[in-house]
Motif scaffolding. Structure first.
Motif, short mmCIF file in Angstrom:
data_model
loop_
_atom_site.label_atom_id
_atom_site.label_comp_id
_atom_site.label_asym_id
_atom_site.label_seq_id
_atom_site.Cartn_x
_atom_site.Cartn_y
_atom_site.Cartn_z
N LYS A 16 0.84 -1.21 0.00
CA LYS A 16 0.00 0.00 0.00
C LYS A 16 0.88 1.25 0.00
O LYS A 16 0.61 2.21 -0.74
N TRP A 19 2.16 1.66 -3.43
CA TRP A 19 1.10 2.12 -4.34
C TRP A 19 0.95 3.63 -4.25
O TRP A 19 0.88 4.32 -5.26
N ILE A 20 0.90 4.11 -3.01
CA ILE A 20 0.74 5.55 -2.80
C ILE A 20 1.96 6.30 -3.31
O ILE A 20 1.85 7.32 -4.01
N TRP A 24 -0.56 5.94 -7.15
CA TRP A 24 -1.81 5.18 -7.34
C TRP A 24 -2.67 5.22 -6.08
O TRP A 24 -3.31 4.23 -5.70
N GLU A 25 -2.69 6.37 -5.41
CA GLU A 25 -3.40 6.49 -4.13
C GLU A 25 -4.87 6.11 -4.25
O GLU A 25 -5.44 5.49 -3.35
N SER A 26 -5.50 6.44 -5.36
CA SER A 26 -6.94 6.15 -5.50
C SER A 26 -7.21 4.64 -5.57
O SER A 26 -8.32 4.20 -5.29
N ALA A 27 -6.20 3.85 -5.91
CA ALA A 27 -6.36 2.39 -5.98
C ALA A 27 -5.76 1.68 -4.77
O ALA A 27 -5.96 0.46 -4.61
#
Length: 178
Positions: A16, A19-20, A24-27
Motif C-alpha cells: 500500500k 502504491w501511494i 496510485w493512491e486512488s487504488a
C-alpha cells in the motif's frame, strides 16, 4: 512452510505504501482490501488442508461429500451439484471420479432424464464426511481467528461484496402458508 515464519513487516501494508508512493493512491485501499482477502483465504485454506489431510480429502472432495450429506437421501443430480458448488463442470466431474474410485460416491442413472446422472453418497462416504466435519468444526470453524462480533461483521461485508458482484440475489419473500 514459509507461512509459519512471521515477517518483520506486513507486506500488504508495504505494498500500500508503494502504491501511494507511485501515484496510485486512488487504488491503494482497493488493492489492500483485495490482497488482504486473498492472503486470508490462503491462511484459512492452509488450516483446512491440514485438518482434512488425515481424512485423505481435499476441500473440493469434502465440499461435494458434505453437499450430498446434507440431502435427505444422500443423492442429487450432477447438474445440481455443479450449480451449488459454483465451479467448472469439469472440476466437479474430476472430483466425482476420484470420490467414486475411492468408494465414497457412486453414479446412478437419473430416474427422469436418461442423459443425466445422479450422485449417490455411499455409507463409507457418509461416515467419512461426518468425521471430517467434526474435525473442521473443532479445528477451523469454531475458532476462525476472529471474535464473534468481528466474524459476524466480516460475513456481512463479504456478503455485500458478493451480492454487489452478482453472486446471488436476496430470496423473494415466500407467501404465507394456507
Amino acid at each position: 512452510m514459509a507461512g509459519n515464519r512471521r515477517l518483520p513487516v506486513d507486506p500488504i501494508a508495504e505494498a500500500k505504501r508503494q502504491w501511494i508512493a507511485h501515484g496510485w493512491e486512488s487504488a491503494a485501499a482497493g488493492m489492500t482490501a483485495v490482497t488482504s482477502i486473498i492472503r486470508a483465504q490462503q491462511l484459512l485454506f492452509a488450516r483446512i488442508d491440514a485438518t482434512l489431510k488425515p481424512f485423505g480429502l481435499s476441500f473440493a472432495r469434502y465440499e461435494l461429500l458434505r453437499l450430498l450429506g446434507f440431502t435427505r437421501e444422500g443423492r442429487m443430480p450432477m447438474a445440481s451439484a455443479i450449480a451449488r458448488l459454483q465451479v467448472h463442470p469439469t472440476s466437479v466431474t474430476n472430483t466425482v471420479d476420484r470420490l467414486a474410485r475411492d468408494g465414497l460416491v457412486s453414479r446412478e442413472p437419473h430416474p427422469a432424464d436418461g442423459r443425466a446422472a445422479m450422485l449417490v453418497l455411499t455409507d463409507e462416504g457418509r461416515a467419512l464426511v461426518e468425521r471430517a466435519t467434526l474435525a473442521l468444526n473443532a479445528e477451523v470453524f469454531e475458532q476462525p481467528g476472529l471474535g464473534d462480533d468481528d466474524t459476524t461483521e466480516l460475513v456481512r461485508i463479504i456478503a455485500r461484496l458478493r451480492k454487489d458482484a452478482g453472486d446471488f440475489t436476496d430470496p423473494k419473500p415466500q407467501p404465507e402458508p394456507l
